[in-house]
Design an enzyme around this catalytic site. Structure first.
Site, PDB file in Angstrom:
ATOM      1  N   ASP A  12      41.465 -10.721   3.234  1.00  0.00           N
ATOM      2  CA  ASP A  12      42.397 -11.467   2.429  1.00  0.00           C
ATOM      3  C   ASP A  12      43.711 -11.295   3.235  1.00  0.00           C
ATOM      4  O   ASP A  12      44.428 -10.458   3.312  1.00  0.00           O
ATOM      5  CB  ASP A  12      42.488 -10.468   1.246  1.00  0.00           C
ATOM      6  CG  ASP A  12      41.316 -10.542   0.299  1.00  0.00           C
ATOM      7  OD1 ASP A  12      40.756 -11.768  -0.094  1.00  0.00           O
ATOM      8  OD2 ASP A  12      40.842  -9.440  -0.207  1.00  0.00           O
ATOM      9  N   LYS A  34      34.051 -11.798   3.915  1.00  0.00           N
ATOM     10  CA  LYS A  34      34.312 -12.598   2.808  1.00  0.00           C
ATOM     11  C   LYS A  34      35.650 -13.602   2.857  1.00  0.00           C
ATOM     12  O   LYS A  34      36.667 -12.832   3.257  1.00  0.00           O
ATOM     13  CB  LYS A  34      34.372 -11.839   1.695  1.00  0.00           C
ATOM     14  CG  LYS A  34      34.475 -12.631   0.153  1.00  0.00           C
ATOM     15  CD  LYS A  34      34.704 -11.703  -1.054  1.00  0.00           C
ATOM     16  CE  LYS A  34      35.821 -10.903  -1.428  1.00  0.00           C
ATOM     17  NZ  LYS A  34      36.865 -11.997  -1.887  1.00  0.00           N
ATOM     18  N   ASP A  61      33.964 -17.144  -1.162  1.00  0.00           N
ATOM     19  CA  ASP A  61      34.313 -16.628  -2.329  1.00  0.00           C
ATOM     20  C   ASP A  61      35.287 -17.599  -3.106  1.00  0.00           C
ATOM     21  O   ASP A  61      36.311 -17.095  -3.244  1.00  0.00           O
ATOM     22  CB  ASP A  61      34.944 -15.160  -2.380  1.00  0.00           C
ATOM     23  CG  ASP A  61      34.928 -14.638  -3.518  1.00  0.00           C
ATOM     24  OD1 ASP A  61      34.607 -14.905  -4.800  1.00  0.00           O
ATOM     25  OD2 ASP A  61      35.909 -13.462  -3.694  1.00  0.00           O
ATOM     26  N   LEU A  62      34.562 -18.740  -3.316  1.00  0.00           N
ATOM     27  CA  LEU A  62      35.847 -19.692  -4.023  1.00  0.00           C
ATOM     28  C   LEU A  62      35.594 -19.769  -5.550  1.00  0.00           C
ATOM     29  O   LEU A  62      36.122 -20.498  -6.325  1.00  0.00           O
ATOM     30  CB  LEU A  62      35.750 -21.108  -3.446  1.00  0.00           C
ATOM     31  CG  LEU A  62      35.719 -21.224  -1.931  1.00  0.00           C
ATOM     32  CD1 LEU A  62      35.647 -22.597  -1.541  1.00  0.00           C
ATOM     33  CD2 LEU A  62      37.342 -20.513  -1.627  1.00  0.00           C
ATOM     34  N   LYS A  63      34.603 -19.315  -6.027  1.00  0.00           N
ATOM     35  CA  LYS A  63      34.122 -19.091  -7.543  1.00  0.00           C
ATOM     36  C   LYS A  63      34.457 -20.435  -8.234  1.00  0.00           C
ATOM     37  O   LYS A  63      35.159 -20.509  -9.168  1.00  0.00           O
ATOM     38  CB  LYS A  63      35.302 -18.196  -8.031  1.00  0.00           C
ATOM     39  CG  LYS A  63      35.083 -16.453  -7.658  1.00  0.00           C
ATOM     40  CD  LYS A  63      35.891 -15.644  -8.353  1.00  0.00           C
ATOM     41  CE  LYS A  63      36.040 -14.285  -7.678  1.00  0.00           C
ATOM     42  NZ  LYS A  63      36.698 -14.172  -6.745  1.00  0.00           N
ATOM     43  N   PHE A  64      33.670 -21.240  -7.975  1.00  0.00           N
ATOM     44  CA  PHE A  64      33.827 -22.691  -8.679  1.00  0.00           C
ATOM     45  C   PHE A  64      33.502 -22.368 -10.205  1.00  0.00           C
ATOM     46  O   PHE A  64      32.588 -21.723 -10.755  1.00  0.00           O
ATOM     47  CB  PHE A  64      32.650 -23.403  -8.167  1.00  0.00           C
ATOM     48  CG  PHE A  64      32.850 -24.104  -6.855  1.00  0.00           C
ATOM     49  CD1 PHE A  64      34.197 -23.954  -6.058  1.00  0.00           C
ATOM     50  CD2 PHE A  64      31.487 -24.121  -5.806  1.00  0.00           C
ATOM     51  CE1 PHE A  64      34.047 -24.202  -4.714  1.00  0.00           C
ATOM     52  CE2 PHE A  64      31.820 -24.324  -4.734  1.00  0.00           C
ATOM     53  CZ  PHE A  64      33.030 -24.498  -4.035  1.00  0.00           C
ATOM     54  N   ASP A  66      34.096 -25.337 -13.349  1.00  0.00           N
ATOM     55  CA  ASP A  66      34.330 -26.568 -13.816  1.00  0.00           C
ATOM     56  C   ASP A  66      33.110 -27.419 -14.455  1.00  0.00           C
ATOM     57  O   ASP A  66      31.852 -26.730 -14.843  1.00  0.00           O
ATOM     58  CB  ASP A  66      34.720 -27.555 -12.476  1.00  0.00           C
ATOM     59  CG  ASP A  66      35.853 -28.476 -12.887  1.00  0.00           C
ATOM     60  OD1 ASP A  66      35.656 -29.404 -13.909  1.00  0.00           O
ATOM     61  OD2 ASP A  66      36.801 -28.734 -12.137  1.00  0.00           O
ATOM     62  N   ILE A  67      33.320 -28.586 -14.883  1.00  0.00           N
ATOM     63  CA  ILE A  67      32.237 -29.337 -15.584  1.00  0.00           C
ATOM     64  C   ILE A  67      30.905 -29.372 -14.479  1.00  0.00           C
ATOM     65  O   ILE A  67      31.246 -29.274 -13.171  1.00  0.00           O
ATOM     66  CB  ILE A  67      32.568 -30.809 -15.943  1.00  0.00           C
ATOM     67  CG1 ILE A  67      33.023 -31.439 -15.046  1.00  0.00           C
ATOM     68  CG2 ILE A  67      33.655 -30.655 -17.227  1.00  0.00           C
ATOM     69  CD1 ILE A  67      33.259 -33.229 -15.186  1.00  0.00           C
ATOM     70  N   THR A  70      31.021 -31.798 -11.562  1.00  0.00           N
ATOM     71  CA  THR A  70      32.098 -31.485 -10.426  1.00  0.00           C
ATOM     72  C   THR A  70      31.546 -30.403  -9.557  1.00  0.00           C
ATOM     73  O   THR A  70      31.821 -30.069  -8.304  1.00  0.00           O
ATOM     74  CB  THR A  70      33.388 -31.240 -11.033  1.00  0.00           C
ATOM     75  OG1 THR A  70      33.869 -32.295 -11.749  1.00  0.00           O
ATOM     76  CG2 THR A  70      34.721 -30.707 -10.185  1.00  0.00           C
ATOM     77  N   THR A 125      36.212  -8.052 -12.965  1.00  0.00           N
ATOM     78  CA  THR A 125      36.515  -6.776 -13.384  1.00  0.00           C
ATOM     79  C   THR A 125      37.925  -6.524 -13.647  1.00  0.00           C
ATOM     80  O   THR A 125      38.138  -5.291 -14.284  1.00  0.00           O
ATOM     81  CB  THR A 125      35.917  -5.929 -12.118  1.00  0.00           C
ATOM     82  OG1 THR A 125      36.628  -6.336 -11.108  1.00  0.00           O
ATOM     83  CG2 THR A 125      34.522  -5.677 -11.933  1.00  0.00           C
ATOM     84  N   ARG A 186      35.772   2.060  -3.109  1.00  0.00           N
ATOM     85  CA  ARG A 186      36.455   3.060  -1.979  1.00  0.00           C
ATOM     86  C   ARG A 186      35.849   4.073  -1.706  1.00  0.00           C
ATOM     87  O   ARG A 186      35.504   5.173  -2.507  1.00  0.00           O
ATOM     88  CB  ARG A 186      37.607   3.336  -3.111  1.00  0.00           C
ATOM     89  CG  ARG A 186      38.920   2.150  -3.704  1.00  0.00           C
ATOM     90  CD  ARG A 186      39.411   1.816  -2.255  1.00  0.00           C
ATOM     91  NE  ARG A 186      40.336   0.682  -2.524  1.00  0.00           N
ATOM     92  CZ  ARG A 186      40.119  -0.576  -2.453  1.00  0.00           C
ATOM     93  NH1 ARG A 186      38.957  -0.858  -2.007  1.00  0.00           N
ATOM     94  NH2 ARG A 186      41.056  -1.593  -2.638  1.00  0.00           N
ATOM     95  N   ARG A 216      40.678  -3.755   1.940  1.00  0.00           N
ATOM     96  CA  ARG A 216      41.741  -2.831   2.375  1.00  0.00           C
ATOM     97  C   ARG A 216      41.451  -1.742   2.944  1.00  0.00           C
ATOM     98  O   ARG A 216      42.068  -1.139   4.191  1.00  0.00           O
ATOM     99  CB  ARG A 216      42.954  -2.622   1.244  1.00  0.00           C
ATOM    100  CG  ARG A 216      43.619  -3.973   1.157  1.00  0.00           C
ATOM    101  CD  ARG A 216      44.330  -3.941  -0.343  1.00  0.00           C
ATOM    102  NE  ARG A 216      43.592  -3.978  -1.447  1.00  0.00           N
ATOM    103  CZ  ARG A 216      43.838  -4.035  -2.559  1.00  0.00           C
ATOM    104  NH1 ARG A 216      45.115  -3.844  -2.924  1.00  0.00           N
ATOM    105  NH2 ARG A 216      42.991  -4.073  -3.489  1.00  0.00           N
TER     106      ARG A 216
HETATM  107  O1  C5P Z   1      40.877  -4.564  -0.771  1.00  0.00           O
HETATM  108  P1  C5P Z   1      39.747  -4.460  -1.788  1.00  0.00           P
HETATM  109  O2  C5P Z   1      38.447  -3.722  -1.063  1.00  0.00           O
HETATM  110  O3  C5P Z   1      40.392  -4.140  -3.082  1.00  0.00           O
HETATM  111  O4  C5P Z   1      39.066  -5.948  -1.685  1.00  0.00           O
HETATM  112  C1  C5P Z   1      38.177  -6.316  -2.696  1.00  0.00           C
HETATM  113  C2  C5P Z   1      37.931  -7.975  -2.620  1.00  0.00           C
HETATM  114  O5  C5P Z   1      37.163  -8.420  -3.725  1.00  0.00           O
HETATM  115  C3  C5P Z   1      39.363  -8.828  -2.777  1.00  0.00           C
HETATM  116  O6  C5P Z   1      38.974  -9.869  -1.914  1.00  0.00           O
HETATM  117  C4  C5P Z   1      39.116  -8.973  -4.177  1.00  0.00           C
HETATM  118  O7  C5P Z   1      39.783 -10.308  -4.320  1.00  0.00           O
HETATM  119  C5  C5P Z   1      37.703  -9.209  -4.446  1.00  0.00           C
HETATM  120  N1  C5P Z   1      37.341  -8.884  -5.781  1.00  0.00           N
HETATM  121  C6  C5P Z   1      37.634  -8.003  -6.336  1.00  0.00           C
HETATM  122  N2  C5P Z   1      37.350  -7.587  -7.948  1.00  0.00           N
HETATM  123  C7  C5P Z   1      36.555  -8.704  -8.387  1.00  0.00           C
HETATM  124  C8  C5P Z   1      36.291  -9.963  -7.639  1.00  0.00           C
HETATM  125  C9  C5P Z   1      36.511  -9.911  -6.500  1.00  0.00           C
HETATM  126  O8  C5P Z   1      38.224  -6.845  -5.979  1.00  0.00           O
HETATM  127  N3  C5P Z   1      36.274  -8.477  -9.713  1.00  0.00           N
END
Ligand code: C5P
Length: 237
Positions: A12, A34, A61-64, A66-67, A70, A125, A186, A216
């Site tokens: 990110d 990712k 990870d672009l999560k399409f 749409d119809i 597309t 989530t 985490r 992170r």
């Molecule tokens: O930094 P962190 O470990 O929180 O990053 C998690 C990654 O997963 C980020 O790219 C975030 O956009 C993605 N993500 C998320 N929760 C979701 C879907 C994707 O944290 N439900």
């Protein structure tokens, strides 16, 4: 036995140079990265080439959503980019998912790349029960997740992006093979940040998660390679 490719590091970043510098700092320890909307857009897609030059695997990870027509066209293009995994939203519906599946096969066959793993996002989530009911989804999040995971499976996709808390239920209820890819991870030694319902890498792997997405705790660490190694060790790699 877990393997290195079950760790996907989330890039990110707001520029390609910083993203690839992180990749270089992690060296051979991290294989899978990712790329989300932010980095894909600010790099105008060029970050994918940088990752491929370094022989890395890519989850786009672009999560399409749409119809069907597309989304199918977008999947054809995504499969033609030579990425290893990408995703759509399951709530786009059965027809959209089936068309995504077919178009991914076509795009890969036409470009000569291996067919990427195609996932669907079940329920974000970030949506709790109240937020879900506001957008018209009745019932608790996990019921919705399971329904959408079954829909994804029946449309022939390879798996879902879901919370690690839902992976065991999906593994139990949805016929295999079916992959679960889970963010919100985490290690016990990392800050939670804005993630709420988190699991450690070890807990996630033990509960049957197919691959974990970690951002992170690795990308913001003073020594990202050491952080990645700690996560891999916790996973049992
Ligand atoms: O930094 P962190 O470990 O929180 O990053 C998690 C990654 O997963 C980020 O790219 C975030 O956009 C993605 N993500 C998320 N929760 C979701 C879907 C994707 O944290 N439900």
């Amino acid at each position: 036995m877990a393997n290195r490719e079950q760790l996907i590091v989330a890039l990110d970043y707001d520029n390609t140079a910083d993203a690839l510098a992180l990749v270089d700092r992690c060296g051979g320890d991290v294989i899978y990265y990712k790329v989300g909307l932010e980095l894909f857009l600010n790099s105008k897609g060029a970050v994918l080439e940088g990752l491929k030059e370094r022989c890395k695997k890519i989850f786009l990870d672009l999560k399409f959503h749409d119809i069907p027509n597309t989304v199918a066209a977008s999947c054809r293009w995504a499969a033609g980019l030579g990425v290893d995994m990408f995703n759509v939203h399951a709530s786009g519906g059965a027809d959209m998912l089936c068309r995504a599946r077919e178009a991914t096969d076509e795009g890969a066959a036409k470009s000569g790349f291996k067919r990427p793993v195609l996932l669907a996002v079940t329920i974000l989530t970030s949506l709790d029960q109240e937020a879900l009911s506001q957008v018209g989804f009745a019932g608790p999040p996990d019921e919705n997740v399971l329904r959408l995971a079954r829909l994804t499976h029946d449309a022939g996709l390879d798996g879902v992006v879901c919370s690690s808390k839902e992976a065991a239920m999906i593994n139990r209820e949805v016929p295999k093979p079916f992959l679960t890819v889970c963010p919100g991870i985490r290690p016990k030694w990392a800050q939670k940040g804005d993630q709420r319902r988190v699991m450690s890498p070890a807990e996630a792997i033990t509960s049957g998660v197919g691959a974990i997405v970690v951002g992170r705790p690795i990308t913001r660490a003073k020594d990202p390679q050491a952080a990645a190694r700690r996560v891999l060790a916790e996973m049992g790699v």
